[in-house]
Design a protein around this motif. Structure first.
Motif, short mmCIF file in Angstrom:
data_model
loop_
_atom_site.label_atom_id
_atom_site.label_comp_id
_atom_site.label_asym_id
_atom_site.label_seq_id
_atom_site.Cartn_x
_atom_site.Cartn_y
_atom_site.Cartn_z
N GLY A 154 39.05 64.27 12.71
CA GLY A 154 38.30 64.50 11.38
C GLY A 154 39.18 63.75 10.41
N TYR A 155 39.83 62.92 10.70
CA TYR A 155 40.60 61.98 9.92
C TYR A 155 40.98 60.56 10.60
CZ TYR A 155 44.59 64.51 11.86
OH TYR A 155 45.47 65.07 12.62
N GLN A 156 41.32 59.57 9.78
CA GLN A 156 41.47 58.22 9.89
C GLN A 156 43.10 58.13 10.80
OE1 GLN A 156 39.29 55.99 9.82
NE2 GLN A 156 40.23 54.26 10.43
N LEU A 157 43.23 57.43 11.66
CA LEU A 157 44.63 57.09 12.25
C LEU A 157 44.66 55.62 11.97
CD1 LEU A 157 44.05 58.45 16.07
CD2 LEU A 157 45.03 59.55 13.94
N VAL A 158 46.13 55.28 11.78
CA VAL A 158 46.65 53.95 11.20
C VAL A 158 47.50 53.59 12.16
CG1 VAL A 158 47.75 52.78 9.32
CG2 VAL A 158 46.15 54.64 8.71
N LEU A 159 47.55 52.24 12.63
CA LEU A 159 48.40 51.73 13.62
C LEU A 159 49.48 51.05 12.89
CD1 LEU A 159 45.94 49.78 16.02
CD2 LEU A 159 46.52 52.08 15.90
N GLU A 160 50.62 51.37 13.50
CA GLU A 160 51.98 50.50 13.17
C GLU A 160 52.12 49.37 14.13
OE1 GLU A 160 55.54 53.35 14.18
OE2 GLU A 160 54.60 53.45 12.20
N GLN A 161 51.61 49.39 15.22
CA GLN A 161 51.77 48.38 16.25
C GLN A 161 50.53 48.42 17.20
OE1 GLN A 161 55.01 46.42 19.47
NE2 GLN A 161 55.40 48.55 18.73
N GLY A 162 50.01 47.26 17.55
CA GLY A 162 48.91 47.14 18.37
C GLY A 162 49.12 46.65 19.77
N SER A 163 48.20 46.06 20.61
CA SER A 163 48.34 45.56 21.72
C SER A 163 48.56 43.88 21.85
CB SER A 163 47.05 45.85 22.49
OG SER A 163 46.82 47.36 22.45
N TYR A 164 48.66 43.57 23.15
CA TYR A 164 48.94 42.10 23.24
C TYR A 164 49.78 41.45 22.23
CZ TYR A 164 44.38 42.89 25.37
OH TYR A 164 43.26 43.54 26.31
N ASN A 165 51.11 42.28 22.20
CA ASN A 165 52.08 41.67 21.28
C ASN A 165 53.42 41.48 22.03
OD1 ASN A 165 53.35 41.28 18.75
ND2 ASN A 165 54.06 43.66 18.84
N PRO A 166 53.53 40.28 23.22
CA PRO A 166 54.72 39.94 23.91
C PRO A 166 55.62 39.45 22.81
CG PRO A 166 52.99 38.12 24.01
CD PRO A 166 52.14 39.41 23.17
N GLY A 167 56.67 39.84 22.96
CA GLY A 167 57.89 39.60 22.26
C GLY A 167 58.09 40.08 20.83
N GLY A 168 57.33 41.27 20.68
CA GLY A 168 57.34 42.02 19.30
C GLY A 168 58.51 43.07 19.32
N ASP A 169 58.27 44.19 18.86
CA ASP A 169 59.19 45.11 18.79
C ASP A 169 60.03 45.23 20.02
OD1 ASP A 169 60.94 47.20 18.32
OD2 ASP A 169 59.35 48.46 17.34
N PRO A 170 61.27 45.06 19.97
CA PRO A 170 62.14 45.07 21.42
C PRO A 170 62.38 46.62 21.90
CG PRO A 170 63.51 44.44 19.45
CD PRO A 170 62.26 44.31 18.99
N THR A 171 62.18 47.43 20.84
CA THR A 171 62.37 48.92 21.45
C THR A 171 61.25 49.37 22.50
OG1 THR A 171 61.31 49.74 19.50
CG2 THR A 171 63.67 49.32 19.40
N SER A 172 59.94 48.51 22.23
CA SER A 172 59.00 48.70 22.89
C SER A 172 59.07 48.42 24.54
CB SER A 172 57.56 48.21 22.41
OG SER A 172 57.33 48.82 21.11
N ALA A 173 60.16 47.72 24.91
CA ALA A 173 60.43 47.54 26.39
C ALA A 173 59.14 46.83 27.08
CB ALA A 173 60.87 48.64 27.00
N GLY A 174 58.34 46.10 26.11
CA GLY A 174 57.26 45.39 26.94
C GLY A 174 56.05 46.06 27.10
N THR A 175 55.88 47.30 26.63
CA THR A 175 54.83 48.37 26.69
C THR A 175 53.57 47.73 26.11
OG1 THR A 175 55.61 49.67 25.09
CG2 THR A 175 55.81 50.26 27.48
N HIS A 176 53.85 46.92 25.00
CA HIS A 176 52.82 46.44 24.04
C HIS A 176 52.25 45.17 24.41
CE1 HIS A 176 52.55 49.68 20.95
NE2 HIS A 176 53.63 49.98 21.42
N ASP A 177 52.96 44.31 25.62
CA ASP A 177 52.66 43.04 25.76
C ASP A 177 51.13 42.82 26.36
OD1 ASP A 177 55.40 42.72 25.26
OD2 ASP A 177 55.91 41.85 27.34
#
Length: 273
Positions: A154-177
């Motif tokens: 019943g409410y909006q969700l806001v992203l702070e990181q999306g997909s297809y993001n190689p070389g992005g946040d290093p703490t994500s360990a490649g999961t968002h690549d």
């Protein structure tokens, strides 16, 4: 009355006109949903327990890979383990695919080509086109899943990181690549609301966890990986497999710390399963 000569005559006719006789035999059906799911869960198992409902489909795929000289006979067992993932990735590369298209998860095109004259493919799935959301990129399947989770909440969700993001946040360990993976902002949310969001995401087919600063070098957020997204990076594949095995998707392989609900994929949710 049976007429054995009819079968012999049909086989001879097939040879005469250059049509493989097996083309007239009933071919096995490969359930793509079940096969892709097995490719995520089976490599994470400590034993060779088979993914329910996937054995016959995986076996047909493995037999086709063996016929391509990509998989040794000892691994043709209905278990989509690391050897089968590697063999399938090699097959994808043989088709000229690279990157996410050669991640070892069967895609509709490669799965169909592999099964030519061997099996038919049912319950096809795919990530769909890339779309924009909150300034990030996600695929259409992930977008639809997020939209349904919002409806449930019943409410909006806001992203702070999306997909297809190689070389992005290093703490994500490649999961968002690859595709299917997002981080949800939780600023201002109570602990109860964070849990509610994680539960709604799980309901629609995400492997989702509330992440806190004590677990890694990151702020509070909700991490979600769309089960059976065929664009998942290897790291995200491992997370979804761990989720099915009751783990937290982190490097420590700790127990799942999220809300416990029946696990299902987006397609199963859509079918009301």
């Amino acid at each position: 009355m049976r007429r054995p000569w009819l079968a012999v005559g049909l086989a001879a006719l097939c040879v005469a006109v250059g049509i493989p006789a097996q083309a007239f035999a009933a071919r096995p059906v490969v359930d793509m949903e079940a096969t892709v799911l097995a490719a995520q869960i089976d490599p994470r198992r400590a034993d060779h327990t088979l993914t329910p409902g996937a054995q016959s489909s995986v076996l047909a795929v493995e037999q086709a890979l063996q016929a391509q000289n990509l998989l040794d006979a000892q691994w043709v067992d209905g278990y989509f383990g690391t050897q089968t993932v590697a063999a399938y990735a090699a097959y994808q590369r043989s088709l000229g695919y690279t990157g996410l298209a050669a991640n070892g998860l069967p895609g509709t095109t490669s799965l169909t080509k592999l099964g030519l004259n061997r099996y038919t493919v049912a319950n096809t799935i795919g990530p769909g086109a890339k779309v924009a959301r909150d300034g990030f990129v996600v695929d259409a399947r992930t977008q639809a899943m997020l939209t349904e989770a919002q409806r449930l909440l019943g409410y909006q969700l806001v992203l702070e990181q999306g997909s297809y993001n190689p070389g992005g946040d290093p703490t994500s360990a490649g999961t968002h690549d690859g595709g299917g993976v997002v981080d949800i902002a939780v600023t201002g949310m109570t602990a109860a609301r964070r849990t509610s969001v994680a539960r709604a995401l799980r309901q629609v087919g995400f492997a989702a966890w509330v992440r806190d600063p004590s677990q890694g070098d990151w702020p509070w957020h909700i991490h979600a990986a769309a089960i059976n997204d065929t664009d998942l990076s290897t790291q995200a594949q491992n997370q979804t497999g761990d989720y099915y095995l009751g783990l937290n998707g982190l490097a420590n392989h700790g127990p799942d710390d999220g809300p416990r609900i029946p696990i299902k994929t987006w397609e199963q949710y859509q079918r009301g399963l």
